[in-house]
Design an enzyme around this catalytic site. Structure first.
Site, PDB file in Angstrom:
ATOM      1  N   GLU A  59      19.567  38.813   4.755  1.00 54.78           N
ATOM      2  CA  GLU A  59      20.256  38.787   3.460  1.00 54.78           C
ATOM      3  C   GLU A  59      21.522  37.939   3.502  1.00 54.78           C
ATOM      4  O   GLU A  59      21.949  37.408   2.486  1.00 54.78           O
ATOM      5  CB  GLU A  59      20.597  40.215   3.011  1.00 54.78           C
ATOM      6  CG  GLU A  59      19.391  41.023   2.542  1.00 54.78           C
ATOM      7  CD  GLU A  59      18.822  40.573   1.208  1.00 54.78           C
ATOM      8  OE1 GLU A  59      19.576  40.045   0.374  1.00 54.78           O
ATOM      9  OE2 GLU A  59      17.604  40.741   1.002  1.00 54.78           O
ATOM     10  N   CYS A  92       8.080  45.531  -0.861  1.00 58.63           N
ATOM     11  CA  CYS A  92       9.130  46.155  -0.050  1.00 58.63           C
ATOM     12  C   CYS A  92       8.487  47.352   0.633  1.00 58.63           C
ATOM     13  O   CYS A  92       7.921  48.217  -0.052  1.00 58.63           O
ATOM     14  CB  CYS A  92      10.274  46.608  -0.960  1.00 58.63           C
ATOM     15  SG  CYS A  92      11.548  47.600  -0.130  1.00 58.63           S
ATOM     16  N   ASP A 142      11.506  43.740  -4.804  1.00 57.89           N
ATOM     17  CA  ASP A 142      11.933  43.979  -3.418  1.00 57.89           C
ATOM     18  C   ASP A 142      13.405  44.389  -3.426  1.00 57.89           C
ATOM     19  O   ASP A 142      14.119  44.162  -4.405  1.00 57.89           O
ATOM     20  CB  ASP A 142      11.746  42.717  -2.569  1.00 57.89           C
ATOM     21  CG  ASP A 142      12.152  42.939  -1.111  1.00 57.89           C
ATOM     22  OD1 ASP A 142      11.587  43.847  -0.477  1.00 57.89           O
ATOM     23  OD2 ASP A 142      13.038  42.224  -0.608  1.00 57.89           O
ATOM     24  N   SER A 143      13.851  44.938  -2.299  1.00 51.07           N
ATOM     25  CA  SER A 143      15.256  45.337  -2.173  1.00 51.07           C
ATOM     26  C   SER A 143      16.182  44.129  -2.112  1.00 51.07           C
ATOM     27  O   SER A 143      17.390  44.257  -2.275  1.00 51.07           O
ATOM     28  CB  SER A 143      15.451  46.176  -0.911  1.00 51.07           C
ATOM     29  OG  SER A 143      15.108  45.418   0.238  1.00 51.07           O
ATOM     30  N   HIS A 203      11.269  41.387   4.931  1.00 53.45           N
ATOM     31  CA  HIS A 203      12.332  40.489   5.396  1.00 53.45           C
ATOM     32  C   HIS A 203      11.998  39.883   6.765  1.00 53.45           C
ATOM     33  O   HIS A 203      12.459  38.795   7.103  1.00 53.45           O
ATOM     34  CB  HIS A 203      13.661  41.249   5.535  1.00 53.45           C
ATOM     35  CG  HIS A 203      14.357  41.544   4.243  1.00 53.45           C
ATOM     36  ND1 HIS A 203      13.937  42.534   3.391  1.00 53.45           N
ATOM     37  CD2 HIS A 203      15.455  40.984   3.666  1.00 53.45           C
ATOM     38  CE1 HIS A 203      14.753  42.571   2.339  1.00 53.45           C
ATOM     39  NE2 HIS A 203      15.678  41.645   2.494  1.00 53.45           N
TER      40      HIS A 203
END
Length: 275
Positions: free
Chosen positions: A153, A74, A11-12, A187
């Protein structure tokens, strides 16, 4: 015949942990390796070619660890890199978009479906194309939510700032009479309570990442590569991040409720060092 090789998740950043959470529940026997490219997150605003390059870097890192399946956890990477990576690898590769669309079509009663995602995912039109192919009569409303990933994040997803940003961002969808909303970024489930509150309880939220684990489970059976039941001591569950291992650990700890987390900082271009 059991297969002990791990399943790789990429994933990012931390978003793919929402997929891992579901995997830990549905696939308790499987060994898991996770790479989050937190240092270069978010992927949403980046050019497609750059996202493809970064996705390949994470993929190669996990291939060197002998994974038996790759989950691109993602949506942005799935939208632009899935087909290329799938075609190049001999192991099963799973993305998060198709499982999300299938779940949405199964859920909707009035055929009015919303999709929220990063700029990259929304601009790719991947969800719309998949939904229209299966159900042309569906009315779709798509919305890019570029501020959501940075909130998650930075571990601010419980804050009053998060509530304000989510409420403001989702306003354009409020009067579309949607009964189903796809969380088209892994997310976003960390913001789920706020999103649900803003959209109202008449709207069903679809967690595309969680839906993906059902597909992973099916493929493990189809290819006869599932692992044998194992004790907690035998199980491998390792996390790698290109960013701060401490920040990653805080978010992973609160989201996954694991007693001991193994988080290591890596540089995808070269050396690895523990943090």
């Amino acid at each position: 015949m059991y297969n002990k090789q791990p399943i790789g998740f990429i994933d990012s950043g931390v978003g793919g942990l929402t997929v891992v959470k579901e995997a830990l529940k549905q696939l308790p026997n499987e060994n898991i390796l996770y790479v989050g490219d937190t240092a270069r997150c978010p992927y949403g605003p980046r050019p497609a070619e750059q996202v493809i390059d970064y996705t390949w870097e994470m993929t190669r890192y996990l291939l060197a660890r002998d994974i038996k399946m790759l989950v691109i956890a993602c949506n942005t990477a799935t939208a632009v890199a899935l087909e290329e990576i799938k075609a190049a690898l001999s192991i099963p590769v799973v993305g998060v978009i198709l499982p999300g669309t299938r779940a949405a079509l199964k859920t909707t009663k009035n055929n009015k479906i919303g999709i929220i995602g990063t700029v990259g995912t929304i601009n790719s039109g991947s969800y719309e194309a998949a939904l229209k192919q299966k159900a042309p009569q569906t009315t779709l409303a798509s919305l890019a939510c570029p501020k959501f990933v940075p909130i998650v994040e930075s571990n601010e997803y419980y804050s009053s700032v998060a509530k304000k940003i989510v409420a403001e961002t989702l306003q354009p969808l409020k009067h579309k009479q949607l009964d189903t909303l796809i969380l088209g970024c892994t997310h976003y489930p960390l913001l789920r309570p706020i999103i649900q509150n803003v959209m109202g309880h008449s709207v069903t939220l679809i967690d595309s990442g969680a839906e993906t684990v059902g597909e992973v489970s099916m493929l493990l059976d189809y290819f006869s590569i599932a692992n044998a039941p194992q004790t907690a001591e035998q199980k491998i569950c390792e996390f790698y991040t290109t960013g701060s291992a401490n920040m990653f650990e805080k978010i992973a700890d609160s989201w996954l409720n694991l007693t001991e987390l193994s988080v290591t900082h890596i540089d995808l271009g070269g050396n690895i060092h523990a943090s």
